[in-house]
Design a protein around this motif. Structure first.
Motif, PDB file in Angstrom:
ATOM      1  N   GLN A   1      41.942  46.455  36.166  1.00  0.00           N
ATOM      2  CA  GLN A   1      42.799  47.550  35.709  1.00  0.00           C
ATOM      3  C   GLN A   1      43.020  47.507  34.197  1.00  0.00           C
ATOM      4  OE1 GLN A   1      43.176  49.795  38.047  1.00  0.00           O
ATOM      5  NE2 GLN A   1      42.067  48.238  39.189  1.00  0.00           N
TER       6      GLN A   1
ATOM      7  N   GLN B   1      39.706  52.840  44.889  1.00  0.00           N
ATOM      8  CA  GLN B   1      40.592  53.397  43.860  1.00  0.00           C
ATOM      9  C   GLN B   1      40.808  52.379  42.750  1.00  0.00           C
ATOM     10  OE1 GLN B   1      44.095  54.950  45.871  1.00  0.00           O
ATOM     11  NE2 GLN B   1      42.828  56.254  47.162  1.00  0.00           N
ATOM     12  N   GLY B   2      40.902  51.101  43.136  1.00  0.00           N
ATOM     13  CA  GLY B   2      41.041  50.050  42.133  1.00  0.00           C
ATOM     14  C   GLY B   2      39.759  49.860  41.343  1.00  0.00           C
TER      15      GLY B   2
ATOM     16  N   ASP C   1      40.747  40.059  41.368  1.00  0.00           N
ATOM     17  CA  ASP C   1      39.793  40.625  40.413  1.00  0.00           C
ATOM     18  C   ASP C   1      40.050  42.120  40.209  1.00  0.00           C
ATOM     19  OD1 ASP C   1      38.709  38.174  40.206  1.00  0.00           O
ATOM     20  OD2 ASP C   1      36.923  38.576  41.400  1.00  0.00           O
TER      21      ASP C   1
ATOM     22  N   TRP D   1      51.752  50.204  36.337  1.00  0.00           N
ATOM     23  CA  TRP D   1      52.177  48.798  36.318  1.00  0.00           C
ATOM     24  C   TRP D   1      53.510  48.688  35.602  1.00  0.00           C
ATOM     25  CZ3 TRP D   1      49.325  44.961  38.599  1.00  0.00           C
ATOM     26  CH2 TRP D   1      48.016  45.290  38.961  1.00  0.00           C
TER      27      TRP D   1
ATOM     28  N   PRO E   1      50.908  49.087  41.850  1.00  0.00           N
ATOM     29  CA  PRO E   1      49.450  49.060  41.928  1.00  0.00           C
ATOM     30  C   PRO E   1      48.817  47.681  42.173  1.00  0.00           C
ATOM     31  CG  PRO E   1      50.158  49.227  39.653  1.00  0.00           C
ATOM     32  CD  PRO E   1      51.406  49.140  40.469  1.00  0.00           C
ATOM     33  N   GLY E   2      49.623  46.606  42.211  1.00  0.00           N
ATOM     34  CA  GLY E   2      49.048  45.261  42.367  1.00  0.00           C
ATOM     35  C   GLY E   2      48.339  45.117  43.708  1.00  0.00           C
ATOM     36  N   HIS E   3      47.067  44.709  43.672  1.00  0.00           N
ATOM     37  CA  HIS E   3      46.275  44.654  44.912  1.00  0.00           C
ATOM     38  C   HIS E   3      46.673  43.518  45.842  1.00  0.00           C
ATOM     39  CE1 HIS E   3      43.895  47.344  42.396  1.00  0.00           C
ATOM     40  NE2 HIS E   3      43.510  47.883  43.524  1.00  0.00           N
TER      41      HIS E   3
ATOM     42  N   ASP F   1      42.893  43.549  40.293  1.00  0.00           N
ATOM     43  CA  ASP F   1      44.038  43.630  39.372  1.00  0.00           C
ATOM     44  C   ASP F   1      43.563  43.501  37.927  1.00  0.00           C
ATOM     45  OD1 ASP F   1      45.867  44.009  41.322  1.00  0.00           O
ATOM     46  OD2 ASP F   1      46.667  41.971  41.324  1.00  0.00           O
TER      47      ASP F   1
ATOM     48  N   ARG G   1      39.243  52.739  39.118  1.00  0.00           N
ATOM     49  CA  ARG G   1      40.447  53.001  38.320  1.00  0.00           C
ATOM     50  C   ARG G   1      40.763  54.489  38.383  1.00  0.00           C
ATOM     51  NH1 ARG G   1      39.678  51.610  32.778  1.00  0.00           N
ATOM     52  NH2 ARG G   1      41.813  51.125  32.636  1.00  0.00           N
ATOM     53  N   ASN G   2      40.717  55.001  39.607  1.00  0.00           N
ATOM     54  CA  ASN G   2      40.925  56.422  39.805  1.00  0.00           C
ATOM     55  C   ASN G   2      41.699  56.609  41.101  1.00  0.00           C
ATOM     56  OD1 ASN G   2      40.705  59.144  40.445  1.00  0.00           O
ATOM     57  ND2 ASN G   2      38.674  59.310  39.514  1.00  0.00           N
ATOM     58  N   PRO G   3      42.924  57.171  41.034  1.00  0.00           N
ATOM     59  CA  PRO G   3      43.735  57.271  42.251  1.00  0.00           C
ATOM     60  C   PRO G   3      43.169  58.236  43.283  1.00  0.00           C
ATOM     61  CG  PRO G   3      44.798  58.396  40.409  1.00  0.00           C
ATOM     62  CD  PRO G   3      43.608  57.695  39.845  1.00  0.00           C
TER      63      PRO G   3
ATOM     64  N   PHE H   1      47.127  53.013  36.378  1.00  0.00           N
ATOM     65  CA  PHE H   1      48.206  53.025  37.363  1.00  0.00           C
ATOM     66  C   PHE H   1      49.526  52.559  36.742  1.00  0.00           C
ATOM     67  CE2 PHE H   1      44.342  52.210  39.993  1.00  0.00           C
ATOM     68  CZ  PHE H   1      44.318  53.458  40.599  1.00  0.00           C
TER      69      PHE H   1
END
Lengths: 247, 343
Positions: free
Chosen positions: B230, B86-87, B225, A88, B285-287, B227, B90-92, A86
């Motif tokens: 990633q 998705q996190g 976690d 970042w 992307p930060g959860h 985050d 690691r796949n949007p 992603f």
């Protein structure tokens, strides 16, 4: 101190058990041909792989008995293949896993300040490699006592020669300046020769040589292992020698 | 090696973060108010607060409020689960349907409707709910067992392939059940399969929210976690992440939330995929930010879609799953055509 006590993996991947320790302030380079087990050994040293036999200890305590967060304050890894998916921001990524907001000094150390606001997806391979190293250093940047260990899997593979030199100089300086040891997988034997304090040579999952660069990097031994024709070239300084491929 | 030592935080604070979350909360409140007052019978605050007759009050309390709470819960669960999936992968493009949880829950409910012929009364009310939950949970356990047997680096790929196989099997099983079903069961199956919030009743809403609170606790606990993950498995492990525990927690929380949602409202597509996807473009992307924002956004989208579903063809009602697919499909195509592979 990081210590291997007859630690090995039955595989696959296979790693023959051996005893070793990594001293404080040491820059240890692991070399060997493709598939020799270098990344596997790095996984064993970081605790990612649990040894099937023997054990790996940090300060006398088995790695598997360390609480994950306490261990993360003492050792960090930079993998060869892991890339963020992603978008970042560089500055955000460097704080992932950090013990505090310590990104700025490390962005500066790795010459990344101008990229701080960029998306990591827009970086070149070399820039990303430096970002991941800055992140690992930020992770180790904290008030914890004891030697920190930085484990790097081919950190120079995407860097130009200038960047390779400045990274290796930085790592060397950090090991002298702080309570830090660096364990680094490298393919470039001359880079290893120039900067390593000690070298481990791996082949077919076995550590077959360990010692100072001038003890391990001998053309005859390496030519056999790498299946390449090599020759020794005297180093301009008194630090061992370089290796050159024969035409 | 000690430049600064301050409290831990995995993402940098962002100046507009409180504004974004507050904006989503305000929009959600407005959508809830609008949706509460619209429908086949328009209701105003005057009617409710002042001279409400028994019928008006009953419509409000027995139909509208549980339906809003159901939509709120399901929107939060679907989008929150999608963001976490998705996190995790690691796949949007990952979402709970990817792992086969939604179709597993769907198959279990279809078995309940056709093989056990529904059932009436309180057994009928909870049977479908329990069947959906068990279906998603069963799929969660199966994929977890498969993932645990896979060697470290291949675990996620193995899980994705297992999800694909489960989706295929569930699709085939659903086809066989549709073939076996009588006319009434077929209608029930197809209406439920299109996704609708029309089955909202207080007992089922309370059941959903009990599952939702546990699932949301599991998801929100995982935001730091996720985050770290990633960075990739090896680097994340080096940064102190127990990937196996994270995977277990997210898969179980998602199974719980999605199972309960599918059982009560059928398969409502695209919310779990598109809401986190769109918000990630906006807020990164930060959860820490993405998970709560996606939950609010999912609830907002579902409440609006359900309001439209009830009013566009009033007094008839369009299944809300059709509307979300109609909204989501073109958006998804637009995203693909923009050729931005990750966001």
């Amino acid at each position: 101190m990081l210590t291997l006590k007859e630690a090995g993996l039955k595989g696959p991947p296979y790693l023959a058990p051996f005893n070793a320790h990594i001293d404080t302030g040491e820059l240890l380079v692991i070399i060997g041909p493709n598939g020799a087990g270098k990344s596997t050994l790095l996984g064993l040293l970081s605790g990612f792989h649990c040894p099937d036999q023997g054990s790996v200890h940090l300060d006398g305590r088995c790695l598997s008995h360390w609480p994950a967060k306490a261990l993360a304050a003492r050792r960090a890894v930079v993998a060869q293949k892991d890339r963020p998916i992603f978008a970042w921001r560089v500055e955000e990524l460097v704080t992932l896993g950090a013990q505090g907001q310590v990104s700025q000094p490390w962005l500066h150390e790795l010459d990344l300040t101008s990229l701080a606001e960029r998306s990591v997806l827009t970086l070149s391979g070399g820039e990303l490699q430096r970002v991941m190293i800055a992140r690992a250093l930020a992770q180790l940047d904290g008030p914890v006592l004891g030697t920190r260990y930085l484990l790097l899997d081919e950190p120079t593979s995407a860097l130009d020669i200038g960047q390779q030199q400045s990274l290796m100089r930085l790592l060397r300086r950090l090991t002298r300046q702080y309570d830090l040891s660096v364990i680094c997988v490298l393919h470039d034997l001359n880079l290893a020769s120039s900067f390593a304090d000690r070298i481990w040579l791996l082949n077919d999952g076995q550590r077959i040589a360990a010692g100072r660069p001038d003890e391990v990097l001998r053309a005859q031994q390496l030519a056999h292992i790498y299946r390449a024709e090599l020759e020794d070239i005297p180093h301009p300084s008194d630090r061992g020698h370089w290796l050159a491929l024969k035409r | 090696m000690n430049h600064v030592a301050r409290p831990c935080s995995s993402t940098l604070p962002s100046p507009w973060r409180p504004g974004l979350l507050a904006g989503l909360v305000i929009a959600l409140m407005a959508a809830l108010l609008w949706s509460a007052c619209t429908g086949a019978l328009g209701l105003s605050w005057d009617m409710l607060s002042g001279n409400a007759n028994a019928t008006t009050w009953q419509i409000w309390w027995q139909l509208r409020v549980p339906r809003l709470l159901l939509g709120l819960g399901i929107g939060i669960l679907l989008a929150g689960s999608g963001a976490a999936m998705q996190g995790l992968f690691r796949n949007p493009l990952a979402d709970p349907t990817l792992l086969g949880m939604a179709s597993g829950a769907g198959l279990a409910v279809a078995i309940w409707i056709v093989m056990l012929d529904g059932a009436t009364g309180s057994l009928g009310l909870y049977g479908q709910f329990v069947a959906g939950f068990l279906g998603a949970f069963g799929v969660g356990l199966v994929i977890f067992a498969i993932g645990a047997r896979a060697p470290g680096g291949n675990a996620l790929l193995t899980l994705l392939l297992a999800g694909l196989a489960i989706n295929t099997l569930a699709g085939a099983g659903g086809g066989v059940l549709a073939f076996m079903a009588n006319d009434q069961q077929l209608r029930q199956l197809s209406l439920w399969g299109m996704g609708s919030l029309a089955n909202a009743l207080w007992p089922s809403v309370i059941g959903l929210w009990c599952c939702a609170l546990i699932a949301l606790w599991g998801l929100m606990r995982s935001r730091n976690d996720l985050d770290l993950l990633q960075l990739g498995d090896f680097t994340a492990h080096g940064a102190g992440l127990d990937t196996a525990r994270l995977r277990r927690r997210v898969v179980l929380a998602t199974a719980l939330g999605v199972g309960a949602s599918v059982a009560l409202a059928g398969i409502i597509g695209f919310i779990g995929l598109l809401v986190p996807h769109a918000l990630r473009l906006w807020i990164g992307p930060g959860h820490q930010r993405l998970l709560p924002a996606a939950m609010l956004g999912g609830a907002l989208l579902l409440i609006i879609a359900d309001g439209l579903a009830r009013t566009l063809a009033s007094p008839a009602e369009i299944p809300v799953g059709l509307l979300t697919s109609l909204l989501g499909g073109p958006y998804f195509l637009w995203l693909v055509l923009r050729e931005r592979p990750a966001c």
